[in-house]
Design a protein around this motif. Structure first.
Motif, PDB file in Angstrom:
ATOM      1  N   THR A  61       0.830  -1.210   0.000  1.00  0.00           N
ATOM      2  CA  THR A  61       0.000   0.000   0.000  1.00  0.00           C
ATOM      3  C   THR A  61       0.865   1.260   0.000  1.00  0.00           C
ATOM      4  O   THR A  61       0.521   2.249  -0.635  1.00  0.00           O
ATOM      5  CB  THR A  61      -0.987   0.030   1.182  1.00  0.00           C
ATOM      6  OG1 THR A  61      -0.257  -0.142   2.396  1.00  0.00           O
ATOM      7  CG2 THR A  61      -2.013  -1.078   1.062  1.00  0.00           C
ATOM      8  N   TYR A  64       2.125   1.580  -3.510  1.00  0.00           N
ATOM      9  CA  TYR A  64       0.951   1.905  -4.330  1.00  0.00           C
ATOM     10  C   TYR A  64       0.709   3.418  -4.330  1.00  0.00           C
ATOM     11  O   TYR A  64       0.460   4.028  -5.365  1.00  0.00           O
ATOM     12  CB  TYR A  64      -0.266   1.171  -3.760  1.00  0.00           C
ATOM     13  CG  TYR A  64      -1.576   1.422  -4.467  1.00  0.00           C
ATOM     14  CD1 TYR A  64      -2.038   0.548  -5.453  1.00  0.00           C
ATOM     15  CD2 TYR A  64      -2.378   2.515  -4.136  1.00  0.00           C
ATOM     16  CE1 TYR A  64      -3.247   0.768  -6.097  1.00  0.00           C
ATOM     17  CE2 TYR A  64      -3.589   2.743  -4.778  1.00  0.00           C
ATOM     18  CZ  TYR A  64      -4.022   1.864  -5.757  1.00  0.00           C
ATOM     19  OH  TYR A  64      -5.214   2.091  -6.386  1.00  0.00           O
ATOM     20  N   ASP A  65       0.794   4.022  -3.149  1.00  0.00           N
ATOM     21  CA  ASP A  65       0.532   5.457  -3.024  1.00  0.00           C
ATOM     22  C   ASP A  65       1.602   6.319  -3.685  1.00  0.00           C
ATOM     23  O   ASP A  65       1.347   7.461  -4.046  1.00  0.00           O
ATOM     24  CB  ASP A  65       0.437   5.850  -1.537  1.00  0.00           C
ATOM     25  CG  ASP A  65      -0.843   5.342  -0.905  1.00  0.00           C
ATOM     26  OD1 ASP A  65      -1.800   5.062  -1.650  1.00  0.00           O
ATOM     27  OD2 ASP A  65      -0.880   5.203   0.336  1.00  0.00           O
ATOM     28  N   GLU A  69      -0.190   5.245 -11.350  1.00  0.00           N
ATOM     29  CA  GLU A  69      -1.457   4.532 -11.224  1.00  0.00           C
ATOM     30  C   GLU A  69      -1.614   3.359 -12.169  1.00  0.00           C
ATOM     31  O   GLU A  69      -2.453   2.490 -11.932  1.00  0.00           O
ATOM     32  CB  GLU A  69      -2.617   5.499 -11.496  1.00  0.00           C
ATOM     33  CG  GLU A  69      -3.033   6.291 -10.279  1.00  0.00           C
ATOM     34  CD  GLU A  69      -4.200   7.217 -10.586  1.00  0.00           C
ATOM     35  OE1 GLU A  69      -4.789   7.095 -11.684  1.00  0.00           O
ATOM     36  OE2 GLU A  69      -4.500   8.059  -9.725  1.00  0.00           O
ATOM     37  N   ARG A  72       0.179  -2.479 -12.125  1.00  0.00           N
ATOM     38  CA  ARG A  72      -0.723  -3.536 -11.661  1.00  0.00           C
ATOM     39  C   ARG A  72      -0.031  -4.286 -10.528  1.00  0.00           C
ATOM     40  O   ARG A  72       1.021  -4.898 -10.718  1.00  0.00           O
ATOM     41  CB  ARG A  72      -1.056  -4.461 -12.825  1.00  0.00           C
ATOM     42  CG  ARG A  72      -2.042  -3.758 -13.802  1.00  0.00           C
ATOM     43  CD  ARG A  72      -1.616  -3.843 -15.221  1.00  0.00           C
ATOM     44  NE  ARG A  72      -1.517  -5.221 -15.673  1.00  0.00           N
ATOM     45  CZ  ARG A  72      -0.870  -5.608 -16.769  1.00  0.00           C
ATOM     46  NH1 ARG A  72      -0.233  -4.724 -17.523  1.00  0.00           N
ATOM     47  NH2 ARG A  72      -0.829  -6.872 -17.108  1.00  0.00           N
ATOM     48  N   TRP A  73      -0.613  -4.199  -9.344  1.00  0.00           N
ATOM     49  CA  TRP A  73       0.002  -4.771  -8.144  1.00  0.00           C
ATOM     50  C   TRP A  73      -0.520  -6.172  -7.879  1.00  0.00           C
ATOM     51  O   TRP A  73      -1.719  -6.410  -7.887  1.00  0.00           O
ATOM     52  CB  TRP A  73      -0.293  -3.867  -6.937  1.00  0.00           C
ATOM     53  CG  TRP A  73       0.341  -2.521  -7.075  1.00  0.00           C
ATOM     54  CD1 TRP A  73      -0.239  -1.376  -7.537  1.00  0.00           C
ATOM     55  CD2 TRP A  73       1.709  -2.195  -6.768  1.00  0.00           C
ATOM     56  NE1 TRP A  73       0.674  -0.345  -7.541  1.00  0.00           N
ATOM     57  CE2 TRP A  73       1.869  -0.820  -7.069  1.00  0.00           C
ATOM     58  CE3 TRP A  73       2.793  -2.920  -6.269  1.00  0.00           C
ATOM     59  CZ2 TRP A  73       3.094  -0.161  -6.892  1.00  0.00           C
ATOM     60  CZ3 TRP A  73       4.001  -2.268  -6.093  1.00  0.00           C
ATOM     61  CH2 TRP A  73       4.145  -0.910  -6.403  1.00  0.00           C
ATOM     62  N   TYR A  86      -7.237  -3.585   3.439  1.00  0.00           N
ATOM     63  CA  TYR A  86      -6.281  -2.573   2.965  1.00  0.00           C
ATOM     64  C   TYR A  86      -5.905  -2.752   1.488  1.00  0.00           C
ATOM     65  O   TYR A  86      -5.395  -1.830   0.865  1.00  0.00           O
ATOM     66  CB  TYR A  86      -5.001  -2.590   3.809  1.00  0.00           C
ATOM     67  CG  TYR A  86      -5.265  -2.330   5.275  1.00  0.00           C
ATOM     68  CD1 TYR A  86      -5.775  -1.097   5.693  1.00  0.00           C
ATOM     69  CD2 TYR A  86      -5.005  -3.308   6.230  1.00  0.00           C
ATOM     70  CE1 TYR A  86      -6.038  -0.858   7.035  1.00  0.00           C
ATOM     71  CE2 TYR A  86      -5.258  -3.073   7.582  1.00  0.00           C
ATOM     72  CZ  TYR A  86      -5.770  -1.849   7.973  1.00  0.00           C
ATOM     73  OH  TYR A  86      -6.035  -1.613   9.293  1.00  0.00           O
ATOM     74  N   ILE A  87      -6.105  -3.941   0.955  1.00  0.00           N
ATOM     75  CA  ILE A  87      -5.639  -4.155  -0.430  1.00  0.00           C
ATOM     76  C   ILE A  87      -6.746  -4.398  -1.457  1.00  0.00           C
ATOM     77  O   ILE A  87      -6.499  -4.302  -2.658  1.00  0.00           O
ATOM     78  CB  ILE A  87      -4.588  -5.289  -0.538  1.00  0.00           C
ATOM     79  CG1 ILE A  87      -5.143  -6.617  -0.059  1.00  0.00           C
ATOM     80  CG2 ILE A  87      -3.303  -4.913   0.183  1.00  0.00           C
ATOM     81  CD1 ILE A  87      -4.312  -7.793  -0.561  1.00  0.00           C
ATOM     82  N   LYS A  90      -7.018  -2.538  -4.767  1.00  0.00           N
ATOM     83  CA  LYS A  90      -5.692  -2.047  -5.171  1.00  0.00           C
ATOM     84  C   LYS A  90      -4.873  -3.102  -5.917  1.00  0.00           C
ATOM     85  O   LYS A  90      -3.850  -2.787  -6.503  1.00  0.00           O
ATOM     86  CB  LYS A  90      -4.894  -1.604  -3.934  1.00  0.00           C
ATOM     87  CG  LYS A  90      -5.496  -0.382  -3.269  1.00  0.00           C
ATOM     88  CD  LYS A  90      -4.650   0.167  -2.150  1.00  0.00           C
ATOM     89  CE  LYS A  90      -5.263   1.460  -1.626  1.00  0.00           C
ATOM     90  NZ  LYS A  90      -4.573   1.979  -0.455  1.00  0.00           N
ATOM     91  N   THR A  91      -5.312  -4.344  -5.837  1.00  0.00           N
ATOM     92  CA  THR A  91      -4.528  -5.411  -6.466  1.00  0.00           C
ATOM     93  C   THR A  91      -5.205  -5.916  -7.732  1.00  0.00           C
ATOM     94  O   THR A  91      -6.431  -6.017  -7.792  1.00  0.00           O
ATOM     95  CB  THR A  91      -4.376  -6.624  -5.528  1.00  0.00           C
ATOM     96  OG1 THR A  91      -5.672  -7.012  -5.086  1.00  0.00           O
ATOM     97  CG2 THR A  91      -3.496  -6.308  -4.348  1.00  0.00           C
ATOM     98  N   HIS A 113     -16.588  -2.823  -1.220  1.00  0.00           N
ATOM     99  CA  HIS A 113     -15.853  -1.935  -2.117  1.00  0.00           C
ATOM    100  C   HIS A 113     -16.549  -1.807  -3.480  1.00  0.00           C
ATOM    101  O   HIS A 113     -16.212  -0.947  -4.279  1.00  0.00           O
ATOM    102  CB  HIS A 113     -14.448  -2.501  -2.286  1.00  0.00           C
ATOM    103  CG  HIS A 113     -13.454  -1.529  -2.823  1.00  0.00           C
ATOM    104  ND1 HIS A 113     -12.793  -0.646  -2.022  1.00  0.00           N
ATOM    105  CD2 HIS A 113     -13.029  -1.283  -4.084  1.00  0.00           C
ATOM    106  CE1 HIS A 113     -12.000   0.100  -2.761  1.00  0.00           C
ATOM    107  NE2 HIS A 113     -12.118  -0.271  -4.021  1.00  0.00           N
TER     108      HIS A 113
END
Ligand SMILES: *Cc1c(COP(=O)(O)O)cnc(C)c1O
Length: 230
Positions: A61, A64-65, A69, A72-73, A86-87, A90-91, A113
């Motif tokens: 994370t 990521y920040d 953007e 790709r995580w 938390y993820i 974002k993944t 989400h």
């Protein structure tokens, strides 16, 4: 150094694809950047890398920040249920789903989400005590349960093969997992979403590609040795 390393990895992936009669575009390279500083990830980004793998939620994370953007995580490490929130969102892919409890939490957080989370089922093919993951015979019943979850897409299987001196020693492990992967696709228990087989690391990715890997996770081979003391 990064540039040369990447070039070498690229050449070796291409050669392994060629040997196996596979297309290069059927194998995705994941640059495993755990423990490495953001500057180094940016350097890899500037060299064209867009897919990064991390094994810790906080590290993922934070990076990521701070990075572009369009990265790709991929979450490749063991994931605790209390950190799922938390993820999610974002993944691109969570490689390490190995329990119903974890799947339930991913379902719940994804619903909150308003997204669908792509996951792989982690398999401990060699049944090593020290490793996470389901045993081979547990995989199909597990997938049959989680295909019911509307906010999870089962995209395939992942394994971390044993650490061996000679990568040939892992060939049967990769071949066994590939067989299970094909079986799952043929039986269509996944609603047709399974198309990823994540296996092979710096030591053994060429053998993994020869045995059917569609994703290889390479850290040391790209970024150099990790120093856990810093
Ligand atoms: C660290 C890690 C890798 C990359 O390992 P290397 O040997 O450095 O290539 C791949 N997969 C997982 C799950 C990892 O934790």
């Amino acid at each position: 150094m990064l540039k040369e390393n990447l070039q070498e990895v690229e050449e070796r992936i291409a050669a392994a694809c060629m040997r196996a009669g596979r297309r290069r575009e059927d194998v995705t390279l994941i640059a495993v950047s755990k423990t490495k500083p953001v500057d180094m990830l940016r350097e890899a980004y500037d060299l064209g890398i867009r897919v990064f793998g991390e094994n810790k939620v906080q590290e993922l994370t934070e990076k990521y920040d701070r990075l572009p953007e369009d990265i790709r995580w991929h979450m490749i490490g063991h994931l605790q249920t209390n950190k799922v929130k938390y993820i999610v969102g974002k993944t691109e892919l969570i490689h390490s789903v190995d329990s119903l409890k974890l799947a339930e939490m991913i379902e719940k957080e994804s619903q909150k989400h308003g997204c669908v989370t792509d996951i792989l089922v982690e398999v401990n093919v060699a049944e090593e005590e020290s490793k996470f993951g389901l045993r081979m015979e547990e995989v199909i019943p597990f997938i049959e349960k989680i295909v019911q979850y509307p906010h999870i897409n089962v995209r395939g299987l992942m394994t971390i093969a044993p650490f061996v001196e000679n990568p040939e020693e892992n060939r049967t492990i990769f071949a066994d997992l590939h067989k299970l992967y094909v079986d799952i696709k043929e039986k269509n228990i996944d609603n047709g979403t399974v198309s990823i087989l994540s296996m092979g690391m710096t030591n053994d990715y060429e053998v993994a590609i020869e045995e059917g890997a569609t994703m290889v996770r390479i850290g040391t081979g790209i970024f150099g040795a990790r120093n856990y003391n810093i």
